[in-house]
Design a protein around this motif. Structure first.
Motif, PDB file in Angstrom:
ATOM      1  N   THR A 199      -9.865 -25.618 -57.382  1.00 22.15           N
ATOM      2  CA  THR A 199     -10.022 -24.562 -56.388  1.00 22.15           C
ATOM      3  C   THR A 199     -11.378 -24.630 -55.696  1.00 22.15           C
ATOM      4  O   THR A 199     -11.513 -24.220 -54.534  1.00 22.15           O
ATOM      5  N   ASN A 233      -8.982 -12.485 -52.689  1.00 23.01           N
ATOM      6  CA  ASN A 233      -8.447 -12.814 -51.377  1.00 23.01           C
ATOM      7  C   ASN A 233      -9.145 -11.982 -50.293  1.00 23.01           C
ATOM      8  O   ASN A 233      -9.159 -10.748 -50.349  1.00 23.01           O
ATOM      9  N   ASP A 293      -5.985 -12.785 -55.883  1.00 20.32           N
ATOM     10  CA  ASP A 293      -5.571 -14.171 -55.678  1.00 20.32           C
ATOM     11  C   ASP A 293      -6.602 -14.804 -54.753  1.00 20.32           C
ATOM     12  O   ASP A 293      -7.187 -14.125 -53.912  1.00 20.32           O
ATOM     13  N   ASP A 304      -8.057 -17.200 -51.666  1.00 13.35           N
ATOM     14  CA  ASP A 304      -7.595 -17.569 -50.329  1.00 13.35           C
ATOM     15  C   ASP A 304      -6.801 -18.867 -50.409  1.00 13.35           C
ATOM     16  O   ASP A 304      -6.910 -19.638 -51.383  1.00 13.35           O
ATOM     17  N   ARG A 305      -6.003 -19.134 -49.387  1.00  8.52           N
ATOM     18  CA  ARG A 305      -5.270 -20.389 -49.330  1.00  8.52           C
ATOM     19  C   ARG A 305      -6.248 -21.549 -49.155  1.00  8.52           C
ATOM     20  O   ARG A 305      -7.270 -21.427 -48.494  1.00  8.52           O
ATOM     21  N   TYR A 306      -5.903 -22.666 -49.771  1.00  4.00           N
ATOM     22  CA  TYR A 306      -6.744 -23.851 -49.628  1.00  4.00           C
ATOM     23  C   TYR A 306      -6.640 -24.396 -48.207  1.00  4.00           C
ATOM     24  O   TYR A 306      -5.727 -24.067 -47.450  1.00  4.00           O
ATOM     25  N   THR A 358      -2.943 -30.007 -49.733  1.00  9.21           N
ATOM     26  CA  THR A 358      -1.533 -29.809 -50.073  1.00  9.21           C
ATOM     27  C   THR A 358      -0.921 -31.141 -50.486  1.00  9.21           C
ATOM     28  O   THR A 358      -0.860 -32.082 -49.682  1.00  9.21           O
ATOM     29  N   GLN A 395       1.469 -23.689 -55.624  1.00 12.48           N
ATOM     30  CA  GLN A 395       0.911 -22.408 -55.198  1.00 12.48           C
ATOM     31  C   GLN A 395       0.020 -22.519 -53.966  1.00 12.48           C
ATOM     32  O   GLN A 395      -0.024 -21.598 -53.149  1.00 12.48           O
ATOM     33  N   HIS A 396      -0.755 -23.602 -53.854  1.00 10.53           N
ATOM     34  CA  HIS A 396      -1.716 -23.803 -52.764  1.00 10.53           C
ATOM     35  C   HIS A 396      -2.798 -22.725 -52.743  1.00 10.53           C
ATOM     36  O   HIS A 396      -3.467 -22.515 -51.732  1.00 10.53           O
ATOM     37  N   GLN A 397      -2.964 -22.045 -53.861  1.00 10.20           N
ATOM     38  CA  GLN A 397      -4.033 -21.080 -54.066  1.00 10.20           C
ATOM     39  C   GLN A 397      -4.080 -20.786 -55.566  1.00 10.20           C
ATOM     40  O   GLN A 397      -3.123 -21.050 -56.290  1.00 10.20           O
TER      41      GLN A 397
END
Length: 360
Positions: free
Chosen positions: A100, A169, A176, A178-180, A185, A266-268
């Motif tokens: 992460t 987030n 959670d 933030d998105r990467y 991906t 999950q990408h997060q």
């Protein structure tokens, strides 16, 4: 009646023990399934057959099996050399957290740099989480079962602290991350499915482990150190050093599994990133007889049961936990029967002594 250790073990005993264990598992779990209001035969069909009959179901099986291959392989390598790593769960979580870091702070990196960086960070994170128990085992002779197990909740608490603090987030405020960045991906293997290239990486590790364990002097030394440490030391094998190195490799593979999961699914980072994958890895390694091929087969089997349990929950109104009951019962029966195959029961009639004969 006496129980004696077998002088030699026949080749057919192991497969016969596994087959008998499967049959006993079906008989034992039929009761709970019936009490839950479903037909056991229909439930077993949903658990073991239905997920493999469609492309979508097979894809979900592969997706569910991917983290189990990583953690099962990590545990198998450690157990093989006599280092009982019960901390694959914590190492999996540490790997996910480590991946992460670049995903959040180097979000603009292109995939060609981002993916190797994040996967490498995950492996290093899992390895780092395995260092302390391995060091204590080697230098202080402290039982690794206790230390590795105790570090699992520590890893979970660390992730929860990060998600409720600096990694919360920024948009939703939920615990959670933030998105990467887009470069972090893992691509899917086949367009329109969810199975990702983490599966290919896991299969490569299975292949490498199989070759090392089966065809190299190192594999022979690992087996000797695990089965008879005293004899291995007498023959000149540095057992302590082997266990140290395998403990770190085991942690690295588990951490790589955690990184693969966050990058491919999950990408997060979330608090529920692991559904007990590390603990299930112990089941996978044990049922797989601590072999790479066995780990792969058992991971696919448990992945099938996991997907089948979801199907049975919808169609037969069975609780999803019933799949875990079947898996756990299978573990207990297989381990029990594989242990019993080393022994034989001897029935010997009691002979009368001379004094007893004279008295009669």
């Amino acid at each position: 009646m006496r129980v004696l250790l077998r002088a030699r073990e026949s080749r057919w005993l192991a497969p016969a023990a596994v087959g008998l264990a499967v049959l006993v598992t079906l008989l034992i779990t039929a009761g709970p399934i019936r009490l839950a209001g479903a037909n056991p035969v229909a439930a077993y069909q949903r658990y073991l057959v239905t997920p493999l009959t469609t492309i979508g179901g097979l894809n979900e099986v592969l997706l569910a099996a991917t983290p189990l291959i990583f953690t099962g392989l990590a545990v198998a390598i450690a157990f093989r050399v006599g280092y009982y790593n019960i901390g694959a769960e914590g190492q999996f979580l540490a790997g996910a957290a480590a991946a992460t870091v670049p995903g959040l702070y180097l979000a603009d990196l292109p995939a060609v740099f981002a993916l190797p960086l994040a996967l490498g960070a995950g492996a290093i994170g899992g390895l780092a989480w395995a260092v302390v128990p391995a060091w204590l085992k080697r230098h202080a002779h402290i039982d690794e079962v206790v230390t590795t197990l105790l570090l699992n909740p520590v890893a979970l608490l660390l992730i929860q602290g990060l998600l409720n603090g600096p990694w919360r987030n920024s948009q939703s405020g939920f615990p959670d991350s933030d998105r990467y960045g887009a470069g972090y991906t893992l691509p899917v293997i086949v367009e329109g499915t969810r199975a990702h290239w983490g599966l290919i990486l896991a299969l490569v590790l299975v292949g490498v482990t199989f070759v090392i364990m089966s065809f190299t002097p190192l594999g022979l030394r690992l087996k000797a150190a695990g089965q008879s440490p005293a004899a291995a030391r007498f023959s000149g094998i540095a057992v302590s050093r082997l266990q140290w190195r395998c403990a770190l490799v085991s942690g690295g593979i588990a951490g790589l599994g955690g990184a693969s999961q966050v990058l491919g699914v999950q990408h997060q980072l979330t608090g529920g990133i692991s559904s007990g994958y590390g603990y299930t890895g112990v089941v996978v390694a044990t049922l797989g007889a601590l072999t790479a091929g066995g780990v792969l087969l058992v991971a696919l089997l448990l992945g099938t049961i996991t997907v089948g349990a979801q199907n049975a929950s919808i169609t037969l109104q069975l609780p999803t936990q019933m799949g875990a009951i079947v898996s756990s019962t299978l573990l207990l029966t297989v381990v029990s029967f594989l242990a019993l195959r080393r022994y034989r029961v001897v029935f010997r009639r009691r002979t009368r002594t001379a004094d007893e004969g004279a008295t009669s």
